[in-house]
Design a protein around this motif. Structure first.
Motif, PDB file in Angstrom:
ATOM      1  N   THR B 257      12.237  -7.713  57.758  1.00  0.00           N
ATOM      2  CA  THR B 257      12.167  -7.277  56.369  1.00  0.00           C
ATOM      3  C   THR B 257      11.076  -6.227  56.208  1.00  0.00           C
ATOM      4  OG1 THR B 257      12.800  -9.509  55.730  1.00  0.00           O
ATOM      5  CG2 THR B 257      11.924  -8.092  53.989  1.00  0.00           C
ATOM      6  N   ASP B 258      11.433  -5.124  55.557  1.00  0.00           N
ATOM      7  CA  ASP B 258      10.435  -4.086  55.279  1.00  0.00           C
ATOM      8  C   ASP B 258       9.664  -4.429  54.019  1.00  0.00           C
ATOM      9  OD1 ASP B 258      11.490  -2.752  57.391  1.00  0.00           O
ATOM     10  OD2 ASP B 258      11.934  -0.907  56.307  1.00  0.00           O
ATOM     11  N   THR B 259       8.348  -4.331  54.094  1.00  0.00           N
ATOM     12  CA  THR B 259       7.534  -4.469  52.896  1.00  0.00           C
ATOM     13  C   THR B 259       6.309  -3.593  53.074  1.00  0.00           C
ATOM     14  OG1 THR B 259       6.611  -6.058  51.334  1.00  0.00           O
ATOM     15  CG2 THR B 259       6.209  -6.500  53.671  1.00  0.00           C
ATOM     16  N   LEU B 270       5.445  -2.224  56.534  1.00  0.00           N
ATOM     17  CA  LEU B 270       5.437  -3.227  57.590  1.00  0.00           C
ATOM     18  C   LEU B 270       6.854  -3.756  57.762  1.00  0.00           C
ATOM     19  CD1 LEU B 270       2.362  -5.452  56.550  1.00  0.00           C
ATOM     20  CD2 LEU B 270       2.369  -3.357  57.919  1.00  0.00           C
ATOM     21  N   LEU B 272       8.401  -6.992  58.881  1.00  0.00           N
ATOM     22  CA  LEU B 272       8.026  -8.372  59.195  1.00  0.00           C
ATOM     23  C   LEU B 272       9.168  -9.022  59.960  1.00  0.00           C
ATOM     24  CD1 LEU B 272       6.466  -9.470  55.770  1.00  0.00           C
ATOM     25  CD2 LEU B 272       5.344  -8.391  57.735  1.00  0.00           C
ATOM     26  N   VAL B 274      10.590 -12.291  61.189  1.00  0.00           N
ATOM     27  CA  VAL B 274      10.389 -13.670  60.749  1.00  0.00           C
ATOM     28  C   VAL B 274      11.345 -14.596  61.493  1.00  0.00           C
ATOM     29  CG1 VAL B 274      10.600 -15.241  58.792  1.00  0.00           C
ATOM     30  CG2 VAL B 274       9.542 -12.999  58.474  1.00  0.00           C
ATOM     31  N   ASN B 277      10.927 -19.071  59.151  1.00  0.00           N
ATOM     32  CA  ASN B 277      10.030 -18.870  58.007  1.00  0.00           C
ATOM     33  C   ASN B 277       8.582 -18.627  58.414  1.00  0.00           C
ATOM     34  OD1 ASN B 277      10.083 -18.534  55.181  1.00  0.00           O
ATOM     35  ND2 ASN B 277       8.963 -20.451  54.930  1.00  0.00           N
ATOM     36  N   ALA B 278       8.405 -18.035  59.607  1.00  0.00           N
ATOM     37  CA  ALA B 278       7.058 -17.649  60.012  1.00  0.00           C
ATOM     38  C   ALA B 278       7.110 -16.216  60.536  1.00  0.00           C
ATOM     39  CB  ALA B 278       6.525 -18.580  61.099  1.00  0.00           C
ATOM     40  N   ILE B 279       6.083 -15.434  60.193  1.00  0.00           N
ATOM     41  CA  ILE B 279       6.010 -14.072  60.725  1.00  0.00           C
ATOM     42  C   ILE B 279       5.645 -14.179  62.196  1.00  0.00           C
ATOM     43  CG2 ILE B 279       4.821 -11.844  60.569  1.00  0.00           C
ATOM     44  CD1 ILE B 279       4.268 -12.551  57.585  1.00  0.00           C
ATOM     45  N   PHE B 303      -1.690 -11.071  58.900  1.00  0.00           N
ATOM     46  CA  PHE B 303      -0.725 -11.788  58.065  1.00  0.00           C
ATOM     47  C   PHE B 303      -0.930 -13.295  58.065  1.00  0.00           C
ATOM     48  CE2 PHE B 303       1.147 -11.115  62.294  1.00  0.00           C
ATOM     49  CZ  PHE B 303       1.423 -12.417  62.664  1.00  0.00           C
ATOM     50  N   GLN B 307       0.383 -17.835  56.155  1.00  0.00           N
ATOM     51  CA  GLN B 307       0.963 -18.951  56.913  1.00  0.00           C
ATOM     52  C   GLN B 307      -0.010 -20.109  57.078  1.00  0.00           C
ATOM     53  OE1 GLN B 307       3.992 -16.171  59.147  1.00  0.00           O
ATOM     54  NE2 GLN B 307       2.514 -16.989  60.567  1.00  0.00           N
TER      55      GLN B 307
ATOM     56  N   TRP C 298       3.379  -9.708  48.463  1.00  0.00           N
ATOM     57  CA  TRP C 298       3.847  -8.661  49.389  1.00  0.00           C
ATOM     58  C   TRP C 298       4.897  -9.154  50.372  1.00  0.00           C
ATOM     59  CZ3 TRP C 298       2.784  -8.837  54.771  1.00  0.00           C
ATOM     60  CH2 TRP C 298       1.982  -9.929  55.164  1.00  0.00           C
ATOM     61  N   ARG C 314       8.916  -0.204  47.833  1.00  0.00           N
ATOM     62  CA  ARG C 314       9.383  -1.566  47.607  1.00  0.00           C
ATOM     63  C   ARG C 314       8.641  -2.572  48.464  1.00  0.00           C
ATOM     64  NH1 ARG C 314      11.758  -4.637  46.318  1.00  0.00           N
ATOM     65  NH2 ARG C 314      13.922  -4.925  46.926  1.00  0.00           N
ATOM     66  N   VAL C 315       8.262  -3.691  47.840  1.00  0.00           N
ATOM     67  CA  VAL C 315       7.880  -4.839  48.655  1.00  0.00           C
ATOM     68  C   VAL C 315       9.025  -5.846  48.567  1.00  0.00           C
ATOM     69  CG1 VAL C 315       5.385  -4.562  48.443  1.00  0.00           C
ATOM     70  CG2 VAL C 315       6.602  -5.893  46.747  1.00  0.00           C
ATOM     71  N   ARG C 316       9.212  -6.563  49.626  1.00  0.00           N
ATOM     72  CA  ARG C 316      10.382  -7.429  49.703  1.00  0.00           C
ATOM     73  C   ARG C 316      10.004  -8.827  50.184  1.00  0.00           C
ATOM     74  NH1 ARG C 316      11.546  -2.489  51.596  1.00  0.00           N
ATOM     75  NH2 ARG C 316      13.199  -1.295  50.565  1.00  0.00           N
ATOM     76  N   GLN C 317      10.818  -9.749  49.807  1.00  0.00           N
ATOM     77  CA  GLN C 317      10.569 -11.122  50.229  1.00  0.00           C
ATOM     78  C   GLN C 317      11.047 -11.330  51.662  1.00  0.00           C
ATOM     79  OE1 GLN C 317      12.155 -14.222  47.719  1.00  0.00           O
ATOM     80  NE2 GLN C 317      11.423 -15.837  49.100  1.00  0.00           N
ATOM     81  N   ALA C 318      10.145 -11.718  52.515  1.00  0.00           N
ATOM     82  CA  ALA C 318      10.497 -12.004  53.905  1.00  0.00           C
ATOM     83  C   ALA C 318      10.395 -13.491  54.202  1.00  0.00           C
ATOM     84  CB  ALA C 318       9.579 -11.233  54.846  1.00  0.00           C
ATOM     85  N   LEU C 319       9.610 -14.198  53.389  1.00  0.00           N
ATOM     86  CA  LEU C 319       9.354 -15.618  53.655  1.00  0.00           C
ATOM     87  C   LEU C 319       9.708 -16.452  52.433  1.00  0.00           C
ATOM     88  CD1 LEU C 319       5.763 -15.353  55.208  1.00  0.00           C
ATOM     89  CD2 LEU C 319       7.897 -15.718  56.470  1.00  0.00           C
ATOM     90  N   GLU C 320      10.102 -17.685  52.682  1.00  0.00           N
ATOM     91  CA  GLU C 320      10.200 -18.661  51.603  1.00  0.00           C
ATOM     92  C   GLU C 320       8.793 -19.151  51.293  1.00  0.00           C
ATOM     93  OE1 GLU C 320      12.673 -19.593  49.689  1.00  0.00           O
ATOM     94  OE2 GLU C 320      13.929 -18.137  50.763  1.00  0.00           O
ATOM     95  N   PHE C 445      -7.166 -14.474  60.358  1.00  0.00           N
ATOM     96  CA  PHE C 445      -6.613 -14.186  61.689  1.00  0.00           C
ATOM     97  C   PHE C 445      -7.758 -14.018  62.677  1.00  0.00           C
ATOM     98  CE2 PHE C 445      -7.062  -9.604  62.737  1.00  0.00           C
ATOM     99  CZ  PHE C 445      -7.589  -9.131  61.553  1.00  0.00           C
TER     100      PHE C 445
END
Lengths: 621, 316, 551
Positions: B257-259, B270, B272, B274, B277-279, B303, B307, C298, C314-320, C445
């Motif tokens: 997914t681009d964000t 970026l 991502l 995934v 449900n984890a990057i 990121f 998480q 983000w 655009r920012v997009r949903q990648a995760l729940e 991180f």
């Protein structure tokens, strides 16, 4: 540029060694001390950054000072030269005569490089190695500050076995010994004032009828007056009278072709550089003579250095260059010293500098030494090395005449080629071209070695039969028969006894798949183990590939493995299978490699298979 | 002082040449590779990347040019007037096969991607022609030409232990084809950090930090741009490496997914990656003019904070 | 002055210019990918000048570094402007045609001779002169700044001082020449775009403008107050006065990110009602009456952000998102319903389309086009418009389209927190490459570069203090006292110290900083604190008492 430097500090001696090369004063901006004057403003002063081409001289100086290139020293160099430490490390780790693995206290270390290449093998290299192993332990393991290493050809094939002693510290010196005994080596390690090197073996010395070697044995290589009495600087005087355009025309009309191996017409090359509108132009004498079996340029530089200086001056004049470089291989300390001496004398007497021979011509020469890499004889790799980079060849085009040293139009000529220019200007193009073969004018130097009575450097007209050249050296030793001749060195080919009647000229050699290359003639009699020689050649290419392009980097390894199997008589499948595989490897290296090294790396093995030295069904006898 | 600069465009010169029997016309300066691609003639490349200056070292892209003794690298050589180019002559096919076979015989190409896999098939690559693989060695020596004598019974390879010296990315040089891309991306083609260089020579040439120090002692700033350009998985994000080691890496279960990066205001895109449900890794599109595929340590690795959240507290 | 607040140029132009000035910006570490464009510019022949008290990593790439004293930016800019005028390098054609108030500007900078400039800023005259001449003579030039300009009590004046230089030389409104604030956070620009400013509607439309208000009122069916709201610093003042008793904080951590942390925490604690909507239990959330757990906008939600080159992306949903959390939009919608405005549950795209219908500069940016064009730079008035690579080209039209650009004379004022014998060291603050603000995001991180907070001092000051690397010291300002280990830093000079805000739980730097804020922007003067550094009594030393070092 931000630089991440290690916490390791250079020693005072290491810093002094670097500072002696990078003579310009450091600015507070680049590698200098933190200055109270630069706390509120700082300028990037590009002129305070030493030019990158001083990197290899600085690394050589560190090697001589400390017996290795330490992390602290690289940090200091990085700060002084505004270069990344990783980049400097990558350069240092490219060259065999620079040691990046030396223990930090290497200080007064001595490295003994023993030639175990094609010719020295015939001259007893292995027995000398056995003695050194007894005395100094296993290869590459320092014992008492001394370590020994097998080396590719050291260019002393007229009098093997050859040794190069690299002494670091207070009595730093590079000492070439040939022919070497274990006692000679011990003396060179211990004695701060090494014994003088015996003169080169030039059996024709003193023969004034020669074209290239005519002054050898008649002039004192350290004395400019002696050189002038022998006719020195008459050719430059003639050139200055003719003008650059006519000099190029004479060289073109003479039919002179390059003597380094590629045989490109010298006049065409010079004209191409002279006609480039872009300034600056450079001339470079390629003295990185590293083709196994070749020692001709060494002899000329050691015995007739003023001639090299004069000839390069003429090249500079003709091509519009004000700066010349002589890139001498690192294994030739005496040649480099004599050239430097000659240049200093010439400068002193107005034969170099801003007003050459009072004619307003500006030209000067710098001698640069390599650090152990065969590939640097390839002209574009030589440029990279001279510029302080890894000696990786560049893709061509663009050619050096357009985009050469420092990206400028550059004429690169072999030492022997340059010497011929003196003769052309002395006698005129017509008399010059009257000698030689239809397709190659003039004479040729032959580095003759191996199983002959008098190994040495010989000059003979192009077109002289191979057998006649061998006869000049007194022929084979009594009772021995000829097995094969290696023509052109490791990048050349083996020919059998049936080639003795072949004239040594390009067109005549082509049908037997051979070239003259750099003029190497190594003679093998019936006592030689040629399979061993072929394997040594394969190993040579594996060692000397720069590693940049895939066909050569991997191809040379696969070739070595294959040759090892054939030489041992343990082919995978049949010998015929191996030969098919070899031809695939050879074709890829020839067709797809970036430079001449990869393109010729299979040549000698190919000829060995053709002659049945390798790969006969049923294995070795 | 001058009003808005009018950049005078010189009229573009057009080069006419022949590729695989087809006449082509391209602007002067176009490489043979670009011209071939405009003709939909596939030319394999390994060391070439649109965002980096060509180094033409892999020689997979060689083509035959009439009148040229050796084959010619398409990636860097401009097409010239009246050049006659063959992209699939016998010589070309042989060289390509050998280049791929040489690489496959010496390095682990299993993560080099589907194109490479397809080319190996197409050109008939058989790395086992060179004998069985030699056992994995230690790290390659830094020094030029240092290797033992061979009897040829086994084929030398670049096999060596994986270098794991930090939590962000690993270096598995047994997969390295020495394409120089990481060096270029770390150096003056993008990042200007110069943590990496090529050291050694010949078969022992390798990518190295200064004096082979671990990354945390080197100049590395962990932008991951070397990883971003590595074509063979020799450089790999630790997150991916760990999942592969645990046999859990599964691209079929991944989404991309681009964000936009959550840190500074530059607005880097970026991608991502995934899984469950984890990057699992972050890349950036090569063709985006903001990043050209490059990121910094925060965008590339920062990121984790999404998480590492505890389950949300109940509102008071 | 120019209306909408945003950088005038695009990153591409940074690569295609002749001179780049980074003023109060360490982009190499704070905006690494922007710095890639700077590096490409340098490779193409541009020169780089860096104005920064520290000889930062960015400055190490520069052709000229001007290490001014903290808070003397206006003095330096005015000296540059005066030198441009004195040397006859003004772009008179542009000044005459496209600007006004030049005479007032000329008068205002007249006292700032090079000598005065050096005296006020510490920068040698020849360096000031060089910057002035190169900037004026460059065919194209980019002037870029960051928080080194804006985190001062006179932030807006600082910006005016730089804009004046661009007007003087015509370095604005043309391809390759411009003025660029490089934004510190990923959607500072977007927040402004969307009207998260006390006096603006989305698209930088004035709240005070009745015609604008009328359009919003028509769309929303409500009368809207014409009076601007408070900015952040005004809110804290209102809390202090007791005028503000309820606060709703979304995605901010003022308890740790604001200057003078003691005061901030006291004010937040004293509120009648504090609601915090955040994806973390931040220090501020710990003080709240209600915490609304939200998602990571983000990567767990849909929407847009705007970058420093005005590019809406655009920012997009990648995760729940984790269980128990809700997206910001959903929370706001639910809250609205509870408050009696049941506007339903619009999607991000629906909200965006409403915004497009009210903000002309965003009108042409449909989600489809944002996707296809990889972001669009505003203004983009309609769906056939490609977006705007640079702004203010109209200033080069003949005659100038629209109003002229005005010079804004500004005067040098030293930092509020003045140096004295008791507080002799100037502490400035900034970011490190691998960290971000209070570390809420970046702290999670495992960065091999990360090292704990330190007080960075130059080797000379460390020697004068008699402290060694890593030795803990006491740092006092007029507001507080903290302890931190010392780190030797050659980018500094005597009297100049550096810290970050990245590790508030280890060292709360903001206990030291001053809450003096700019009346126009509300930004606090994080960049200039007067401190004293003292060895700790427990430190291994025969010295019985503290040593102070001065400038």
């Amino acid at each position: 540029m931000e630089r991440h430097l290690s916490a390791d500090a250079a020693t005072a001696d290491e810093r002094a060694a670097v500072d002696a090369i990078l003579s310009r004063p450091p600015s507070p901006w680049v590698g200098g001390e933190r200055s109270p004057h630069a706390l509120h403003a700082a300028r990037r002063d590009e002129s305070a950054v030493p030019p990158r081409d001083l990197l290899l001289p600085a690394l050589r100086a560190l090697q001589a000072e400390a017996g290795g290139v330490s992390r602290g020293a690289i940090s200091y160099l990085a700060a002084r030269m505004d270069l990344p430490p990783s980049d400097i490390y990558g350069v240092a780790a490219f060259y065999a005569l620079l040691d990046v693995d030396a223990p930090p206290e290497a200080g007064a270390s001595v490295k003994v490089h023993l030639c175990d290449d094609v010719v020295c093998q015939l001259a007893g290299a292995e027995s000398l190695i056995a003695k050194l192993r007894d005395r100094y332990g296993a290869e590459g393991e320092p014992a008492g500050g001394v370590s020994w290493h097998r080396s590719p050809c050291l260019g002393q094939c007229d009098r093997g076995p050859a040794v190069l002693v690299q002494r670091a510290g207070t009595y730093a010196a590079d000492i070439a010994i040939a022919s070497a005994t274990a006692e000679d080596v011990a003396r060179a390690i211990a004695d701060p004032t090494p014994a003088p090197t015996p003169p080169a073996t030039v059996p024709q010395a003193g023969d004034a009828s020669l074209v290239v070697l005519r002054r050898i044995g008649r002039v004192d290589p350290a004395d400019l007056d002696s050189y002038r009495h022998a006719g020195g600087y008459e050719s430059l005087r003639r050139a200055l009278a003719l003008g650059p355009e006519s000099v190029i025309q004479w060289v073109t009309d003479s039919g002179l072709q390059g003597r380094g191996g590629a045989a490109f017409p010298t006049g065409v090359k010079w004209r191409a550089v002279a006609s480039q509108a872009a300034r600056t132009h450079y001339v470079v004498a390629n003295a990185d003579e590293s083709e196994p079996g070749t020692f001709k340029d060494r002899v000329v530089m050691e015995e007739d250095p003023f001639a090299v200086v004069e000839a390069l001056t003429i090249a500079g004049y003709a091509t519009g260059a004000e700066q010349g470089f002589i890139y001498v291989r690192g294994e030739y300390p005496l040649a480099a010293a004599r050239l430097r001496h000659a240049i200093a004398r010439a400068r002193q007497r107005g034969f170099l500098g801003s007003n050459v021979m009072g004619r307003g011509l500006s030209f000067d020469i710098d001698v640069r030494q390599g650090a152990g890499a065969y590939i640097c004889g390839e002209e574009t790799a030589l440029f990279n090395s001279l510029e302080g980079r890894r000696g990786e060849p560049r893709n061509k085009p663009p050619f050096p005449t357009v985009h050469g040293l420092f990206g400028k139009p550059t004429a690169v000529n072999n030492i022997e080629t340059l010497l011929n220019v003196l003769a052309i200007l002395a006698v005129g193009p017509e008399r010059f071209r009257a000698v030689g073969a239809e397709d190659a004018k003039g004479t040729r130097l032959f580095s003759l070695s191996g199983a002959v009575m008098r190994p040495g450097l010989y000059e003979a007209p192009f077109g002289t039969r191979l057998g006649a050249v061998i006869d000049m050296a007194g022929g084979l030793r009594p009772g021995r028969t000829l097995q094969a001749v290696l023509l052109g060195g490791a990048a050349g080919s083996f020919v059998g006894p049936e080639a003795l009647d072949t004239p040594l000229a390009p067109a005549a050699l082509r049908p037997i798949g051979a070239t003259l290359g750099s003029g190497v003639v190594v003679v093998f009699d019936d006592t030689a183990n040629l399979r061993h020689t072929v394997l040594r050649i394969a190993r040579f290419f594996r060692d000397e590939s720069c590693g940049q392009c895939v066909p050569c980097r991997v191809g040379t390894v696969r070739q070595e493995e294959l040759v090892a199997r054939l030489a041992a008589g343990t082919p995978r499948g049949s010998a015929a299978d191996e030969i098919r595989l070899f031809h695939d490897i050879a074709q890829a290296m020839r067709d797809a490699s970036i430079c001449g090294l990869g393109q010729t790396a299979a040549s000698a093995v190919d000829s060995a298979i053709r002659l049945g030295i390798l790969g006969r069904e049923g294995g070795p006898a | 002082m001058a009003p808005p600069l009018q950049v005078k465009q010189l009229p573009e010169r057009i080069v006419h040449a022949t590729i695989d029997g087809q006449r082509v016309a391209v602007p002067e300066g176009t490489t043979i590779l670009a011209a071939c691609r405009s003709q939909a003639a596939e030319v394999p490349t390994l060391c070439f990347l649109e965002t980096l200056a060509p180094v033409n070292v892999c020689r997979a892209c060689v083509v035959e040019v009439e009148g040229s003794r050796a084959l010619v690298p398409a990636c860097s050589r401009p097409l010239e007037t009246d050049m006659v180019v063959s992209t699939r002559s016998k010589r070309v096919d042989k060289s390509r096969r050998m280049v791929l076979e040489f690489l496959a015989s010496s390095v682990d190409m299993s993560l080099a991607g589907p194109d490479v896999e397809r080319w190996m098939e197409e050109y008939g690559v058989d790395p086992d022609r060179y004998g069985p693989k030699a056992a994995a060695g230690a790290d390659l020596d830094a020094r030029a030409g240092r290797h033992g004598p061979t009897v040829g019974a086994e084929r030398a390879t670049a096999a060596q232990p994986v270098k794991v010296d930090n939590d962000l990315y690993v270096r598995d040089y047994s997969r390295c084809i020495l394409c120089y891309k990481c060096v270029e991306a770390c150096g003056d083609q993008a990042q200007h950090t110069f943590a990496l260089a090529v050291a050694g020579r010949g078969f022992d040439a390798h990518i190295a930090t200064e004096f082979e120090v671990p990354l945390p002692e080197s100049a590395c700033v962990y932008c991951g741009n070397c990883v971003g350009v590595c074509p063979t998985g020799a450089l790999m994000f630790k997150s991916e490496y760990d999942l592969r080691q645990a046999n859990q890496w599964d691209e079929s279960r991944q989404t991309v997914t681009d964000t936009i990066c959550p840190y500074c205001g530059v607005g880097c895109t970026l991608e991502l990656h995934v899984q469950d449900n984890a990057i699992v890794k972050v890349t950036s599109p090569m063709d985006h003019e903001v990043t050209s595929g490059h990121l910094c340590i925060k965008g590339r690795f920062g990121f984790e904070f999404v998480q590492q959240r505890p389950p949300a507290a109940e509102p008071r | 002055m120019f209306g909408a607040g945003g950088g005038t140029s695009s990153y591409e132009e940074i690569e295609n210019t002749d001179l780049i000035i980074l003023w109060g910006s360490n982009a190499r570490e704070s905006h690494p990918i922007f710095f890639h464009h700077v590096l490409k510019g340098i490779r193409s022949g541009a020169r780089l000048m860096v104005v920064d008290p520290r000889r930062s990593t960015s400055a190490q790439f520069a052709h000229l570094w001007l290490g001014l004293d903290v808070g003397t930016d206006i003095a330096l800019a005015n000296a540059v402007g005066r030198e441009i005028i004195a040397a006859g390098l003004v772009n008179h054609e542009f000044v005459q045609k496209a600007t006004e108030h030049f005479d007032a500007y000329r008068e205002s900078v007249e006292p700032f001779t090079l000598a005065v400039g050096e005296e006020l800023t510490g920068v040698p005259q020849d360096a000031i002169q060089q910057l002035a001449h190169e900037y004026a003579r460059a065919p194209r030039a980019q002037l870029c700044w960051t928080l080194g300009i804006t985190e001062h009590h006179n932030a807006v004046d600082n910006v005016f001082a730089l804009i004046n230089l661009a007007l003087l030389t015509g370095h604005v409104g043309r391809y390759g020449s411009g003025l660029n604030p490089v934004r510190g956070q990923n959607n500072v620009q977007g927040g402004g775009d969307m009207g998260a400013l006390p006096n603006k509607f989305p698209g930088f439309q004035n709240v005070a403008d009745a015609a604008v208000r009328a359009r919003f009122e028509a769309r929303w069916g409500r009368a809207l107050p014409p009076k601007p709201g408070w900015h952040l610093s005004q809110m804290f003042e209102a809390m202090e006065r007791g005028d503000l008793t309820a606060l709703y904080v979304i995605g901010e951590n003022p308890a740790q990110s604001e200057a003078d942390a003691h005061r901030t925490e006291k004010l937040l604690t004293g509120l009648g009602h504090l609601v915090v909507q955040d994806m973390f239990m931040t220090r501020t959330a710990e003080l709240a009456d209600v915490v609304l757990p939200s998602t990571a906008s983000w990567c767990e939600a849909e929407g847009t952000v705007t970058s420093s080159e005005r590019r809406v992306q655009r920012v997009r949903q990648a995760l729940e998102p984790p269980l128990g959390t809700k997206g910001d939009l959903e929370i706001l919608s639910l809250l609205a319903a509870r408050l009696g405005f049941p506007w339903g549950m619009p999607t991000a795209e629906e909200v965006w389309d409403e915004c497009r219908s009210l903000s002309p500069m965003h009108s042409g940016m449909s989600y489809g086009r944002l996707e296809a064009l990889k972001g669009i730079q505003w203004p983009c008035p309609d769906e056939s418009h490609p977006g705007s690579q640079f702004l203010h080209g109209r200033l080069w039209d003949d005659p100038v389209g629209g109003p002229k650009a005005g010079f804004h004379p500004v005067q040098h004022e030293p930092p509020v927190d003045q140096l004295s014998d008791d507080y002799p060291i100037r502490l400035t603050t900034g970011r490190r490459l691998d960290s971000f603000n209070t570390g809420v995001q970046s702290g999670r991180f495992s960065s091999p570069l990360r090292r704990p907070e330190t007080l960075n001092l130059c080797p000379e000051d460390m020697a004068a203090l008699g402290v060694g690397e890593g030795e803990a010291v006491a740092i006092r300002s007029r507001r507080g006292r903290i302890e931190a280990p010392v780190h030797s830093d050659t980018t500094l000079r005597p009297g100049l110290a550096f810290m970050t805000f990245h590790f508030p739980d280890q060292v709360n730097t903001n206990l030291l900083t001053v809450d003096a804020w700019d009346p126009q922007s509300g930004t606090s003067e994080f960049k200039a604190t007067a401190i004293a550094v003292e060895r700790l009594a427990s430190a291994e030393s025969s010295e019985p008492h503290a040593i102070k070092v001065g400038v």
